[in-house]
Structure formats: C-alpha cells, structure tokens
Design a protein around this motif. Structure first.
Motif, short mmCIF file in Angstrom:
data_model
loop_
_atom_site.label_atom_id
_atom_site.label_comp_id
_atom_site.label_asym_id
_atom_site.label_seq_id
_atom_site.Cartn_x
_atom_site.Cartn_y
_atom_site.Cartn_z
N THR A 30 4.00 -21.15 -54.50
CA THR A 30 4.50 -21.45 -56.04
C THR A 30 3.07 -21.74 -57.01
O THR A 30 3.49 -22.10 -58.19
N TYR A 31 2.12 -21.85 -56.39
CA TYR A 31 0.81 -22.52 -57.38
C TYR A 31 -0.09 -21.33 -57.50
O TYR A 31 -0.20 -20.38 -56.83
N ASP A 32 -0.64 -21.60 -58.54
CA ASP A 32 -2.00 -20.50 -58.84
C ASP A 32 -3.00 -21.28 -58.33
O ASP A 32 -3.48 -22.54 -58.75
N ILE A 33 -3.75 -20.55 -57.55
CA ILE A 33 -4.74 -21.18 -56.80
C ILE A 33 -6.12 -20.76 -57.71
O ILE A 33 -6.27 -19.53 -57.92
N GLU A 34 -6.87 -21.88 -57.59
CA GLU A 34 -8.33 -21.60 -58.00
C GLU A 34 -9.46 -22.11 -56.97
O GLU A 34 -9.20 -22.90 -56.19
N GLU A 35 -10.75 -21.79 -57.48
CA GLU A 35 -11.74 -22.41 -56.66
C GLU A 35 -12.86 -22.89 -57.45
O GLU A 35 -13.83 -22.47 -57.80
N PRO A 36 -12.64 -24.25 -57.71
CA PRO A 36 -13.51 -24.85 -58.58
C PRO A 36 -14.92 -25.15 -57.97
O PRO A 36 -15.79 -25.34 -58.78
N LEU A 104 -16.82 -45.76 -55.56
CA LEU A 104 -17.13 -44.29 -55.80
C LEU A 104 -17.60 -43.47 -54.74
O LEU A 104 -18.59 -44.17 -54.13
N ARG A 105 -17.41 -42.33 -54.41
CA ARG A 105 -18.00 -41.44 -53.48
C ARG A 105 -18.63 -40.48 -54.48
O ARG A 105 -17.83 -39.86 -55.12
N VAL A 106 -20.05 -40.14 -54.79
CA VAL A 106 -20.47 -39.34 -55.40
C VAL A 106 -21.21 -38.19 -54.87
O VAL A 106 -22.19 -38.47 -54.04
N PHE A 107 -20.76 -37.15 -54.99
CA PHE A 107 -21.53 -35.65 -54.29
C PHE A 107 -22.45 -35.32 -55.65
O PHE A 107 -21.95 -35.30 -56.71
N ASP A 108 -23.52 -34.67 -54.88
CA ASP A 108 -24.38 -33.89 -55.88
C ASP A 108 -24.01 -32.45 -55.71
O ASP A 108 -23.18 -32.02 -54.83
N LEU A 109 -23.80 -31.58 -56.68
CA LEU A 109 -23.40 -30.37 -56.66
C LEU A 109 -24.58 -29.30 -56.77
O LEU A 109 -25.40 -29.32 -57.46
N VAL A 110 -24.68 -28.36 -55.57
CA VAL A 110 -26.10 -27.78 -55.53
C VAL A 110 -25.14 -26.53 -55.20
O VAL A 110 -24.48 -26.00 -54.21
N ASP A 111 -25.54 -25.22 -56.24
CA ASP A 111 -25.05 -23.99 -55.93
C ASP A 111 -23.45 -23.93 -55.84
O ASP A 111 -22.98 -23.27 -55.27
N GLY A 112 -22.93 -24.93 -56.93
CA GLY A 112 -21.50 -24.84 -56.78
C GLY A 112 -20.70 -25.75 -55.61
O GLY A 112 -19.52 -25.83 -55.65
N ALA A 113 -21.54 -26.21 -54.85
CA ALA A 113 -21.08 -26.88 -53.70
C ALA A 113 -21.35 -28.33 -53.55
O ALA A 113 -22.37 -28.89 -53.94
N PRO A 114 -20.31 -29.19 -53.30
CA PRO A 114 -20.56 -30.69 -53.17
C PRO A 114 -21.22 -30.99 -51.84
O PRO A 114 -20.70 -30.50 -50.79
N VAL A 115 -22.37 -31.46 -51.93
CA VAL A 115 -23.01 -32.26 -50.92
C VAL A 115 -23.66 -33.61 -51.02
O VAL A 115 -23.66 -34.17 -52.02
N ASP A 116 -24.32 -34.18 -49.87
CA ASP A 116 -24.82 -35.20 -50.00
C ASP A 116 -24.04 -36.32 -50.55
O ASP A 116 -24.37 -37.20 -51.12
N PRO A 117 -22.74 -36.62 -50.00
CA PRO A 117 -21.98 -37.81 -50.35
C PRO A 117 -22.54 -39.19 -50.56
O PRO A 117 -23.18 -39.40 -49.40
N ARG A 118 -22.62 -39.99 -51.33
CA ARG A 118 -22.91 -41.36 -51.20
C ARG A 118 -22.07 -42.23 -51.97
O ARG A 118 -21.42 -42.07 -52.77
N TYR A 119 -21.82 -43.54 -51.17
CA TYR A 119 -20.98 -44.57 -51.91
C TYR A 119 -21.75 -45.43 -52.77
O TYR A 119 -22.69 -45.56 -52.47
N VAL A 120 -21.07 -45.63 -54.13
CA VAL A 120 -21.72 -46.45 -55.12
C VAL A 120 -20.61 -47.18 -55.76
O VAL A 120 -19.45 -46.82 -55.75
N ARG A 121 -21.26 -48.40 -56.31
CA ARG A 121 -20.19 -49.04 -57.34
C ARG A 121 -20.59 -48.90 -58.60
O ARG A 121 -21.85 -48.66 -58.95
N ARG A 122 -19.54 -48.70 -59.60
CA ARG A 122 -19.89 -48.57 -60.81
C ARG A 122 -20.12 -49.85 -61.40
O ARG A 122 -19.62 -50.85 -61.36
#
Length: 150
Positions: A30-36, A104-122
């Motif tokens: 029932t959902y419209d599927i996307e690939e963000p 927070l878990r912050v991912f870098d976006l490289v070529d549209g892919a989330p990579v290298d997650p790291r945990y940080v405090r705001r």
C-alpha cells in the motif's frame, strides 16, 4: 507523514529481497516505495505508531537483509532520523520527543550511501559534520541511551 527508511546490508539488494518475498511484499503493497540512499527502501506512513508497526511486521526480513531501520517524524525533526529503538520509545511515551536530540549516530554519505557511522553527542546545539574529503554530506540518526552506551 512519518517516513520509514531501511538501509540494506551491502551484501544484498534490499529492495529485491523484500519484494521477492510474499509477506514483505504484502506489508509494503500500500506504500509508494522510494530509494533515498543507495540500497535503501523508504515509505511514508501516517504516524509514528504506524511506522513502528510496519517495522515490527517486517522484523524477520530486517534482521536478515537490513543494516538499519530508521524513522523520520516531522513533529520531532524534519531532517534527522530516529533509530528504530528510539522511535519505539517515543511512541510508547518512555522518552519525550524533546529529549531525543543529544545522542547521535552520524553517517557520512559517499556516492549516496551511508558509511562510517560514528556515535557523537550534540553539544550546545551543534552537530558534528563529516570527516571525509569524499563525503557528500551526513545522515544524522538520533539514538536511544542504550544504543549510544552499548
């Protein structure tokens, strides 16, 4: 609308794996599927409760084919996501929405892919930015205290 996004395990084609299985295909029908993001699948649901319920329905597949399940609830943040555990805690009233923005878990976006997650405090309202020269930006996921400390 509350958005659910599944980030696929790099070893599998997430959309193929989910849509090739009848139960998952029916849950997503029932959902419209996307690939963000690269190897991801996202759908809009009507509420945080519906998002958590969908993730519960897909749990068997998430364990096998997804690296992350994240939820974006616009009443909490329009550009940051909640981890599945934190979304469930907010839905259940265990964590007030205004208390979700410190861990927070912050991912870098490289070529549209989330990579290298790291945990940080705001700190003082500031979110750390990406560290990589080849990063196109970041994906910020708010996480629960147990995810951050674990």
């Amino acid at each position: 609308m509350t958005r659910v996004c599944l980030l696929g395990d790099p070893a599998v084609d997430l959309t193929y794996e989910l849509l090739s299985r009848e139960t998952a295909r029916n849950a997503l029908a029932t959902y419209d599927i996307e690939e963000p993001f690269a190897n991801s699948l996202a759908v809009d649901t009507v509420s945080l409760g519906a998002a958590v319920s969908l993730l519960n329905d897909l749990n068997w597949y998430l364990v096998r084919f997804a690296d992350e399940a994240i939820v974006r609830e616009p009443s909490i943040s329009t550009d940051e996501w909640l981890s599945r555990d934190l979304a469930r805690a907010v839905r259940d009233g265990a964590v007030p929405p205004e208390e979700t923005d410190q861990r927070l878990r912050v991912f870098d976006l490289v070529d549209g892919a989330p990579v290298d997650p790291r945990y940080v405090r705001r700190t003082q309202g500031e979110t750390p930015t990406h560290d990589r020269d080849d990063a196109d930006g970041t994906l910020v996921v708010r996480v629960s205290e147990s995810e951050f400390d674990g």
